[in-house]
Design an enzyme around this catalytic site. Structure first.
Site, PDB file in Angstrom:
ATOM      1  N   ASP A  14       0.815  -1.226   0.000  1.00  0.00           N
ATOM      2  CA  ASP A  14       0.000   0.000   0.000  1.00  0.00           C
ATOM      3  C   ASP A  14       0.844   1.270   0.000  1.00  0.00           C
ATOM      4  OD1 ASP A  14      -2.443  -1.389   0.085  1.00  0.00           O
ATOM      5  OD2 ASP A  14      -2.310  -1.595   2.259  1.00  0.00           O
ATOM      6  N   ARG A  94      -0.919   3.436  15.575  1.00  0.00           N
ATOM      7  CA  ARG A  94      -1.346   4.431  14.581  1.00  0.00           C
ATOM      8  C   ARG A  94      -1.283   5.875  15.077  1.00  0.00           C
ATOM      9  NH1 ARG A  94       0.319   1.275  10.896  1.00  0.00           N
ATOM     10  NH2 ARG A  94      -1.150  -0.211  10.025  1.00  0.00           N
ATOM     11  N   ASP A 123      -7.503   1.791  10.081  1.00  0.00           N
ATOM     12  CA  ASP A 123      -6.302   2.615  10.186  1.00  0.00           C
ATOM     13  C   ASP A 123      -6.506   4.015   9.622  1.00  0.00           C
ATOM     14  OD1 ASP A 123      -4.896   0.718  11.582  1.00  0.00           O
ATOM     15  OD2 ASP A 123      -4.206  -0.299   9.776  1.00  0.00           O
ATOM     16  N   SER A 172      -2.149  -9.478   4.204  1.00  0.00           N
ATOM     17  CA  SER A 172      -1.871  -8.108   4.621  1.00  0.00           C
ATOM     18  C   SER A 172      -1.424  -8.177   6.079  1.00  0.00           C
ATOM     19  CB  SER A 172      -3.131  -7.264   4.465  1.00  0.00           C
ATOM     20  OG  SER A 172      -2.995  -6.093   5.227  1.00  0.00           O
TER      21      SER A 172
HETATM   22  N1  ARG Z   1      -7.892  -5.364  12.669  1.00  0.00           N
HETATM   23  C1  ARG Z   1      -6.783  -4.738  13.257  1.00  0.00           C
HETATM   24  C2  ARG Z   1      -7.083  -3.316  13.622  1.00  0.00           C
HETATM   25  O1  ARG Z   1      -7.989  -2.759  13.113  1.00  0.00           O
HETATM   26  C3  ARG Z   1      -5.537  -4.837  12.428  1.00  0.00           C
HETATM   27  C4  ARG Z   1      -5.548  -4.050  11.174  1.00  0.00           C
HETATM   28  C5  ARG Z   1      -4.284  -4.143  10.349  1.00  0.00           C
HETATM   29  N2  ARG Z   1      -4.125  -5.471   9.909  1.00  0.00           N
HETATM   30  C6  ARG Z   1      -3.494  -5.867   8.825  1.00  0.00           C
HETATM   31  N3  ARG Z   1      -3.386  -7.130   8.678  1.00  0.00           N
HETATM   32  N4  ARG Z   1      -3.030  -5.048   7.969  1.00  0.00           N
HETATM   33  O2  ARG Z   1      -6.411  -2.720  14.410  1.00  0.00           O
END
Ligand code: ARG
Length: 395
Positions: A14, A94, A123, A172
């Protein structure tokens, strides 16, 4: 002179695609920032990737200590588990990344902030809301803005000579000191058991035949020593991740409600979080009154929900932190965990603030607890229920 955008860069699909889109579609210079939150990745390699993409400048910011002290430990004090399962590893990192991006943007007098999040996930919510709390600059998120899917991104990457490694093609992944989040690919079938190639931190085969113990010392809600050794925060978490992971501890398979309303299936590897939250909440039960414990569990749930939902900078979060910190003054003591073939449980705890009294609790002789007092208490305690049941019977 071209205007520049500051991009949170991981070197994954990404964010790599995002660099190119910013350069080509927005005609901007890109300054990439990699915030080290304990991904365990080679920062120099990520820098090389960024340079290959032709970025104007690349920053590496080691924020691991800050991440542990200001994000992981507060979440541990809150026993934070979103929907009772997810320790918020990704969610916690984040707002810290967003803070760093804004700092760099100010320094570089940038025209925009950027991130590689899609419009389907959490995110984007966390990045956007934290960035907006700290800056008025516009936020560009090409994957979201252009409704890109992974297949299109992979094609675009190939066309532009962007190298993506094999695991990143399959899943991912996001990881930091507190955990590893894996989604996508075959995991999108919620009935399918995750294949073994998903797991990197937790052993799933040939687990030790003998149980292993972990002894964790807490001071005011914060772990300070493990197995009799004083450890610095980063070292301590790494140590537990390794030891518990080798006993098969820390896999979470979760159907989760995202902020945007989507239900998703996510796999987590979080050995240290699993052990520390189990130990911490057990110790709390020993030192807090039943009233504190009951009320705090509601505060804890709200805390986890807020942070999951991207509201790190909301005043309510710091309000809750003040309450939580107040409760942690007596959360000092030791907890012993037993780990065996993927399961972990508390087998011992002690604290100088313990409200457990052997004298009061014992079924043995010589207790100073006067049982006769209980008779009247029970009668009053159940009075309304008894009256209500009498009435219901009459009808
Ligand atoms: N579901 C988790 C969250 O919202 C992880 C998101 C990121 N996960 C990923 N495999 N890119 O915090």
């Amino acid at each position: 002179m071209k205007r520049s955008a500051i991009l949170a860069f991981s070197g994954g699909l990404d964010t790599s695609v995002t660099v190119r889109y910013l350069q080509e579609k927005h005609n901007m210079d890109v300054i990439t920032v990699t915030v080290d939150v304990g991904q365990g990745e080679n920062q120099k390699q990520i820098e090389t990737k960024a340079k290959k993409l032709g970025v104007k400048k690349h920053y590496i910011i080691d924020a691991r200590a800050e991440f542990v002290n200001n994000f992981i430990f507060p979440s541990l004090k809150a026993n934070a588990l979103y929907q009772k399962k997810y320790c918020l590893a990704t969610a916690l990192a984040r707002p810290l990344i967003a803070q760093k991006i804004v700092q760099v943007a100010k320094k570089e007098k940038a025209a925009a902030l950027a991130h590689g999040s899609s419009g389907k996930g959490n995110d984007q919510v966390r990045f956007d809301i934290t960035m907006r709390a700290l800056s008025n600059l516009p936020i560009i998120a090409p994957v979201r803005d252009m409704n890109l899917d992974r297949k299109t991104e992979l094609k675009f990457a190939k066309k532009h000579g962007i190298k993506i490694d094999a695991t990143a093609k399959k899943y991912s992944i996001d990881q930091n000191l507190w955990g590893r989040s894996i989604e996508g690919g075959v995991l999108e079938d919620p009935y399918k058991e995750p294949p073994d190639d998903v797991f990197l931190w937790v052993k799933t085969k040939n687990l030790p035949d003998k149980p292993q113990y972990l002894e964790i010392t807490f001071v005011k809600g914060i772990p300070t020593a493990v197995d009799g050794k004083k450890m610095k925060p980063i070292e301590l978490i790494k140590y537990i991740n390794k030891k518990a992971g080798s006993c098969g501890i820390g896999i979470v398979d979760h159907i989760e409600d995202r902020v945007v309303g989507i239900k998703s299936r996510e796999i987590y590897e979080t050995p240290a979080a699993a052990c520390l939250i189990e130990a911490h909440s057990d110790l709390e039960k020993m030192v807090l009154t039943k009233h504190e414990t009951k009320f705090k569990s509601m505060v804890d749930e709200e805390w986890a929900w807020l942070v999951y939902s991207g509201l790190w900078e909301d005043p309510l979060k710091s309000d809750l932190d003040m309450f939580i910190d107040q409760t942690q003054k007596r959360v000092t003591g030791a907890v012993k965990l037993k780990m065996y073939k993927g399961s972990v449980r508390v087998v011992g705890r002690s604290s100088r603030f313990s409200l457990y009294s052997h004298d009061i609790a014992t079924y043995g002789t010589g207790s100073t607890f006067d049982q006769k007092l209980a008779k009247g208490f029970v009668e009053l305690w159940g009075m309304q229920s008894t009256e209500a049941n009498k009435l219901l019977k009459k009808r």
